[in-house]
Design an enzyme around this catalytic site. Structure first.
Site, PDB file in Angstrom:
ATOM      1  N   ARG A  67     -28.925  15.815  -1.139  1.00 38.96           N
ATOM      2  CA  ARG A  67     -28.943  15.028   0.107  1.00 38.96           C
ATOM      3  C   ARG A  67     -29.095  15.933   1.325  1.00 38.96           C
ATOM      4  NH1 ARG A  67     -24.551  13.870   2.724  1.00 38.96           N
ATOM      5  NH2 ARG A  67     -23.206  13.557   0.924  1.00 38.96           N
ATOM      6  N   TYR A 120     -46.266  -1.216  13.232  1.00 43.66           N
ATOM      7  CA  TYR A 120     -45.933  -1.812  11.936  1.00 43.66           C
ATOM      8  C   TYR A 120     -44.773  -2.804  12.161  1.00 43.66           C
ATOM      9  CZ  TYR A 120     -43.452  -2.242   7.552  1.00 43.66           C
ATOM     10  OH  TYR A 120     -42.775  -2.752   6.482  1.00 43.66           O
ATOM     11  N   ASP A 193     -46.217   7.909  15.318  1.00 46.84           N
ATOM     12  CA  ASP A 193     -46.367   7.541  13.911  1.00 46.84           C
ATOM     13  C   ASP A 193     -47.830   7.789  13.553  1.00 46.84           C
ATOM     14  OD1 ASP A 193     -46.800   6.248  11.483  1.00 46.84           O
ATOM     15  OD2 ASP A 193     -45.307   4.692  11.890  1.00 46.84           O
ATOM     16  N   LYS A 218     -48.083   5.786   2.059  1.00 39.19           N
ATOM     17  CA  LYS A 218     -49.480   5.424   2.303  1.00 39.19           C
ATOM     18  C   LYS A 218     -50.418   6.549   1.867  1.00 39.19           C
ATOM     19  CE  LYS A 218     -47.648   1.655   3.959  1.00 39.19           C
ATOM     20  NZ  LYS A 218     -46.285   1.929   4.271  1.00 39.19           N
TER      21      LYS A 218
HETATM   22  N1  PLP Z   1     -45.386   3.161   9.796  1.00 39.31           N
HETATM   23  C1  PLP Z   1     -46.509   2.488   9.516  1.00 39.31           C
HETATM   24  C2  PLP Z   1     -47.704   2.658  10.391  1.00 39.31           C
HETATM   25  C3  PLP Z   1     -46.553   1.622   8.418  1.00 39.31           C
HETATM   26  O1  PLP Z   1     -47.682   0.933   8.171  1.00 39.31           O
HETATM   27  C4  PLP Z   1     -45.394   1.467   7.615  1.00 39.31           C
HETATM   28  C5  PLP Z   1     -45.394   0.560   6.462  1.00 39.31           C
HETATM   29  O2  PLP Z   1     -46.317  -0.179   6.227  1.00 39.31           O
HETATM   30  C6  PLP Z   1     -44.241   2.180   7.951  1.00 39.31           C
HETATM   31  C7  PLP Z   1     -44.268   3.038   9.045  1.00 39.31           C
HETATM   32  C8  PLP Z   1     -42.990   2.046   7.144  1.00 39.31           C
HETATM   33  O3  PLP Z   1     -43.102   2.799   5.980  1.00 39.31           O
HETATM   34  P1  PLP Z   1     -42.305   2.484   4.616  1.00 39.31           P
HETATM   35  O4  PLP Z   1     -42.851   1.191   4.090  1.00 39.31           O
HETATM   36  O5  PLP Z   1     -42.612   3.677   3.780  1.00 39.31           O
HETATM   37  O6  PLP Z   1     -40.873   2.372   4.977  1.00 39.31           O
END
Ligand code: PLP
Length: 403
Positions: A67, A120, A193, A218
């Site tokens: 962890r 998201y 992001d 992704k």
């Molecule tokens: N950021 C983006 C642009 C995303 O598309 C997503 C999920 O689709 C996330 C963050 C969140 O990621 P996770 O599903 O791995 O928690």
């Protein structure tokens, strides 16, 4: 210790015949592996009580507990940091764990932060609902595509400016350098992001971002078989995030998933080149189709963000969104009739995926918030996979014929 032939069965099951570097049965030298090994060990033995005390006092960087840190996870962290031009990374259990841990680190109860309106849906829900109702933060939603609005909303009491570019699901771009300049003037950390672009196509740190985060689920993982997240930044900032939040909130990534992502990263450029090439062909096909109302892809010269894309991205990505004529009902009919495209959330996989964000990933937005973010209820989002692009286009053509 390792078990010997004389120990009991249970002791053998617990201690086994360990194949660590110290216990290699043939005495070979350690770490000759070409592929990073998976260290599936929750804990790491100390050489002595003194050794353990030194680690916990911060006088030794040796591993203690997964962890807190793990060699496989550390290999991934340094790999993504390297690819992003950052000094250090921290891997987390999901993209949302990356978003939440970083937010908990930067923003305290009663403090305000700014976030872009098109994100998201999970990130949007975390900011607009959880941060306010559970943690008493003051989240303020802004249109970060408009730098004047960013400049008007920010001040020295702002604790974070959070953007996503290209944005999910409209693929609208945000000027990273423009946001960074405004944020720097007020001493506000800029978080980007970079999930949609990946470090292969865009490096926000180059444009002045302080933190870059990813959903590893992704493109970096790339095969649709894991969930993970990661944050990168300066050594100083990441050391503070590790000490302040990471260890005790406890959202670490499994070493096995870290290994899967390390494996995914080895083919990232080859996969991204193909994703981008096919996405461009699909965007062009859709933009000439009589049943399509509008296509959202930053690589189309008609897209208002085309010049910004050329400025801050090396290619235009593998995501395409579009509207069909006839609204949500027609979109649902088209989506239900696609055969090669899998109707599913997530993105960046080998498989091509199709989704209707307003009723799935972005159902966390109210109708008013959807309208403000430019997310039409009938918007279709494509994650273009690695199949033959002619087959993908043919399948879209057939599905469009049904409306
Ligand atoms: N950021 C983006 C642009 C995303 O598309 C997503 C999920 O689709 C996330 C963050 C969140 O990621 P996770 O599903 O791995 O928690």
């Amino acid at each position: 210790m390792s078990a010997s032939s004389k120990t009991g069965f249970s002791t053998k099951c617990v201690h086994g015949r360990k194949h660590t570097d110290k216990h290699d049965p043939h005495g070979r030298k350690p770490f000759g592996t070409v592929s990073t090994p998976i260290f599936m060990s929750s804990t790491f033995a100390f050489e002595s009580v003194e050794h353990g005390a030194k680690i916990f006092a911060g006088e030794s960087k040796d591993y203690t507990y997964t962890r807190i840190g793990n060699p496989t996870t550390a290999a991934l962290e340094s790999e993504v940091a390297f690819l992003e031009g950052a000094e250090r990374g921290l891997a987390l259990a999901s993209g949302m764990a990356a978003v939440s841990h970083l937010t908990f680190h930067l923003v305290k109860p009663g403090e305000k932060f700014l976030y872009a309106k098109t994100l998201y849906g999970g990130t949007f829900a975390f900011f607009s609902h959880v941060c306010e109702s559970h943690f008493k933060m003051k989240p303020i939603v802004i249109d970060a595509t408009n730098l004047d609005e960013v400049a008007a909303a920010i001040d020295k009491d702002t604790k974070m400016l959070f953007i996503e570019t290209p944005s999910n699901p409209t693929l609208a771009l945000i000027d990273i350098a423009g946001c960074a300049e405004i944020a720097r003037k007020h001493g506000v950390p800029l978080v980007v992001d970079n999930t949609f672009a990946t470090p292969y196509l865009q490096n926000p740190i180059e444009f002045g971002a302080d933190y870059v985060l990813h959903s590893l689920t992704k493109y970096l993982g790339g095969h649709g078989d894991l969930v993970g997240g990661l944050v990168v930044g300066s050594e100083e900032n990441m050391a503070r995030l590790h000490k302040d939040i990471y260890v005790d909130v406890g959202g670490c990534l499994s070493p096995f998933n870290a290994w899967l992502v390390l494996r995914g990263i080895r083919t990232l450029p080859a996969r991204m080149d193909r994703h981008c090439k096919s996405a461009m062909e699909i965007a062009q096909f859709l933009s000439f189709h009589p049943k399509v109302e509008q296509v959202f892809y930053p690589g189309l010269r008609s897209n208002p963000d085309y010049h910004l894309a050329v400025k801050q991205m090396r290619n235009f990505g593998g995501m395409v969104s579009f509207l069909v004529k006839g609204g949500r009902e027609a979109a649902a009919k088209m989506a239900d009739n696609a055969k090669l495209w899998t109707l599913a959330v997530s993105l960046g996989d080998v498989d091509s995926l199709l989704s209707v964000p307003a009723s799935t990933t972005h159902s966390t937005y109210s109708n008013e918030e959807l309208r403000a973010a430019g997310i039409d209820p009938g918007l279709i989002r494509l994650s273009v996979g690695l199949e033959d692009v002619d087959d993908l286009i043919e399948d879209l053509r057939d599905a469009l014929r049904t409306i």
